[in-house]
Design a protein around this motif. Structure first.
Motif, mmCIF file in Angstrom:
data_model
loop_
_atom_site.group_PDB
_atom_site.id
_atom_site.type_symbol
_atom_site.label_atom_id
_atom_site.label_comp_id
_atom_site.label_asym_id
_atom_site.label_seq_id
_atom_site.Cartn_x
_atom_site.Cartn_y
_atom_site.Cartn_z
ATOM 1 N N PRO A 1 0.824 -1.206 0.000
ATOM 2 C CA PRO A 1 0.000 0.000 0.000
ATOM 3 C C PRO A 1 0.863 1.264 0.000
ATOM 4 O O PRO A 1 1.956 1.283 0.548
ATOM 5 N N GLN B 1 5.156 -4.028 5.496
ATOM 6 C CA GLN B 1 5.759 -2.688 5.442
ATOM 7 C C GLN B 1 5.870 -2.013 6.795
ATOM 8 O O GLN B 1 6.815 -1.292 7.050
ATOM 9 N N ARG C 1 3.121 -6.070 10.830
ATOM 10 C CA ARG C 1 3.932 -7.252 10.524
ATOM 11 C C ARG C 1 4.185 -8.088 11.773
ATOM 12 O O ARG C 1 3.948 -9.289 11.806
HETATM 13 S S1 SF4 Z 1 2.205 -3.913 6.999
HETATM 14 FE FE1 SF4 Z 1 0.001 -4.220 7.268
HETATM 15 S S2 SF4 Z 1 -0.871 -2.226 7.740
HETATM 16 FE FE2 SF4 Z 1 1.201 -1.879 6.946
HETATM 17 S S3 SF4 Z 1 0.858 -1.467 4.773
HETATM 18 FE FE3 SF4 Z 1 1.293 -3.659 4.972
HETATM 19 S S4 SF4 Z 1 -0.684 -4.641 5.195
HETATM 20 FE FE4 SF4 Z 1 -1.012 -2.434 5.516
#
Ligand code: SF4
Ligand SMILES: Cc1cc2nc3c(=O)[nH]c(=O)nc-3n(C[C@H](O)[C@H](O)[C@H](O)COP(=O)(O)O)c2cc1C
Ligand code: FES
Lengths: 454, 174
Positions: free
Chosen positions: A187, A356, A361
């Motif tokens: 994202p 990310q 995570r």
């Molecule tokens: S780690 Fe989780 S909250 Fe962060 S961007 Fe990736 S899916 Fe979205």
């Protein structure tokens, strides 16, 4: 009989083909739209009160009005057909059996937005659906409904299907755009929002399959008429994907405002709980939404009828309500274990975290581990508190809403079913052999005292 | 995340039919954005390569799209549908999420594992079958279910599994 808009031709054989679709008023809404000004189409959609059917329920007309219009920069419409929210399978139904209503809705939407290209981003596992969509798109192209100078209107538009390859996160709109650009589905930070910088850094609107299909009946009947269906800010019809321990799982189109009681127990809809069992819990809007214990499913905390509307399902906030979300309606009977189900979902979110941001995570990993321990009789009482803290640490601290999606189901399970978690910790051996059962989760509780207002 | 072994991997190239298909797909995106075709081209190449997304496959696609190999590797390792290890000819991909779990997919998985004498993630000696678990496939109303190739097999029962395995074996011998 309830009114149907999207699935009104469900019983007609061959409705997936252009010929039959056109014999039943197919593409009439497009013809009408092409004679209108694009602003007027946006305004019809605004009047209709249509809200995004992908999960967040954001007003579609308003989203459209935000699209940036810099000179000489192409705009894009992207249809979100990633449909990976556990419990949700309505978009697949619509695309498989009614591909032309989506295509028609997309052409109208492209015209309204001034976009000449639309992409349907579809999850990779739906390759068999992608092929059906491409057949339908080719039919439309041959009939002059797509391509240059559509129906002599001077408007050029084409639509293509682009697959993902197995990643829930690509349903999040900015991850989807990354995937559509041929990258990992990480994202993006917002802002900028897709309406300003979306696909290829160009202004882009991302809408769910059902949302775009709903544009067709809105154009046919006019926004005001559409808004008369439903209650308050929940207008029109909603596709519900119903699954779990019920007699008649499947996809249903309901008028907003139907009571939960009727939806779950009447023969027209889900036909009640399977094998004469009792309802224990329900997730009304896809796995990311809070789970409700039986006593809060058909009634609100104030003993009013719970309705299938955005507002009624959210009545009581998260303390005693949930959210309509994607309409992924999952029913659990008295034999289901809430701890096990919550563990299953946390395992899912851990697997799907793009990695990310560290709260998501790491946090989703912890949720999965702790829940596994509780479910398998290896936990201590303070693990339950740790579980609560970990989900709280994720909620609101991440780049995209997957963090919340992972946290909410855990928070809700602890809120309503804490007894069951405690029982697992106190009776590790017994919990391996039997389930906690229905306990008191179906018993009505006294209405809360009205809060003094000051 | 799975690690890719970048050792010698046989070279790969599209057959004629897929070359045409790849050209059709490239035409869907703006000329300077052909990388958008990456996910779909990888699916096609993997299929031609018997379900295995080898380094040879990835390097070919990088070359085809005029992008760096790393741009393909990072994508191939992110998405679960790309198989970085060879699998059996028929892969049973059981949905293990939410509703499928509620209505008892675990029993069906155990049954299949037992029947084929392999565990999840493993392949039978004859190379015919592999078993995988995957996440919700958007067929929850027809649970328990699995994906087999491009098809969905829904409302799974033990006898349905028996029949399926028998049919696939017969196909192989007949
Ligand atoms: S780690 Fe989780 S909250 Fe962060 S961007 Fe990736 S899916 Fe979205
Ligand atoms: C983790 C995650 C997964 C999502 N998955 C989907 C999905 O599969 N389909 C969808 O339409 N929207 C999904 N959404 C919502 C989209 O980000 C976006 O809000 C939606 O496509 C907007 O369309 P709408 O306004 O028509 O609902 C997801 C969001 C998140 C955070
Ligand atoms: S939970 Fe198995 S298909 Fe959705």
């Amino acid at each position: 009989m309830a009114r149907k808009l999207l699935l009104k031709n469900d019983h007609i054989a061959g409705i997936n083909t252009l010929d039959v679709y056109q014999q039943h008023q197919g593409y009439e809404a497009l013809k009408k739209a092409l004679t209108m000004k694009s602003e007027d189409i946006v305004s019809e959609v605004q009047k209709s009160g249509l809200r995004g059917r992908g999960g967040a329920g954001f007003p579609t007309g308003m989203k459209w009005s935000f699209i940036a219009k810099p000179e000489g920069v192409p705009r894009y419409l992207v249809c979100n057909a990633d449909e990976s929210e556990p419990g949700t399978f309505k978009d697949r139904y619509l695309m498989e059996y009614h591909p032309h209503i989506l295509i028609e809705g997309m052409i109208i939407s492209c015209f309204a937005l001034g976009a000449n290209t639309g992409y349907i981003f579809i999850r990779g596992e739906y390759m068999f659906v992608l092929r059906k969509l491409e057949i339908a798109l080719e039919e439309a192209r041959k009939a002059g409904l797509l391509g240059k100078n559509i129906l002599g209107s001077g408007f050029d538009c084409d639509i293509f299907v682009s697959p993902g390859a197995g990643a829930y996160i690509c349903g999040e709109e900015t991850a989807l755009l990354e995937a559509l650009e041929g990258k990992r589905g990480n994202p993006r930070m917002k802002p900028p929002f897709p309406a300003v910088k979306g696909l290829y850094q160009c202004p882009t609107v991302v809408n769910n399959v059902e949302t775009l299909a709903a544009v067709v009946p809105i154009l046919e009947m006019g926004g005001e008429e559409y808004a008369k269906i439903g209650i308050g800010k929940s207008t029109g019809t909603k596709l519900m994907s119903a699954s779990g321990n019920i007699n008649k799982p499947g996809v249903y189109e309901v008028e907003m405002g139907l009571t939960m009681q009727e939806f779950i127990y009447s023969d027209e809809y889900l036909g009640g709980i399977k094998n004469g069992k009792q309802l224990k819990a329900c997730i009304p809007g896809g796995s990311s939404m809070p789970i409700l214990p039986a006593y809060l499913v058909t009634k609100t905390i104030n003993h009013e009828d719970r309705l299938l509307t955005y507002e009624s399902i959210n009545d009581g906030g998260f303390a005693s309500g949930s959210m309509l979300g994607s309409g992924g309606f999952m029913i659990f009977d008295e034999d289901q274990c809430i701890v096990r189900n919550t563990w299953n979902l946390s395992r899912f979110y851990h697997h799907e975290s793009c990695g990310q941001c560290s709260p998501c995570r790491e946090g989703t990993g912890w949720l999965e581990k702790i829940l596994y321990r509780i479910e398998n009789g290896q936990a201590q009482m303070d693990d339950i508190d740790t579980l609560f803290k970990v989900q709280k640490g994720i909620d609101g601290n991440t780049i995209c809403p997957l963090g919340e999606a992972a946290a909410w189901p855990v928070a809700a399970a602890l809120r309503h079913f804490r007894d069951e978690f405690v029982w697992h910790v106190e009776n590790p051996d017994l919990a391996q052999k039997q389930n906690y059962g229905l306990a008191k989760y179906a018993e009505m509780r006294p209405k809360p005292e009205p809060q003094p207002t000051n | 995340m799975e690690k890719i072994k970048v050792n010698s991997s046989p070279p790969f190239s599209f057959n004629e039919e897929n070359l045409l298909e790849a050209k059709r797909i490239l035409a869907m995106y703006p000329e300077d954005r052909s990388k958008s075709a990456l996910l779909r081209l990888l699916h096609i190449a993997q299929k031609q390569n018997n379900g295995f997304c080898s380094v040879g496959v990835m390097d070919y696609i990088a070359d085809f799209l005029k992008i760096k190999p790393i741009e393909v590797y990072e994508v191939a390792t992110f998405y679960t549908m790309y198989h970085l290890k060879p699998l059996g000819k028929h892969v049973f991909e059981f949905c293990q999420t939410a509703t499928c779990a509620t209505v008892g997919v675990e029993k069906i998985i155990d049954y299949t594992c037992n029947k084929l004498g392999i565990g999840i993630g493993e392949t039978t000696h004859d190379g015919l079958f592999s078993i995988k678990t995957v996440e919700c496939l958007g067929a929850c109303g027809y649970a328990p279910m699995m994906q087999l190739g491009e098809d969905y097999v829904e409302h799974l029962t033990e006898s349905k599994i028996d029949e399926l395995i028998q049919n696939l074996r017969n196909q192989e011998n007949g």
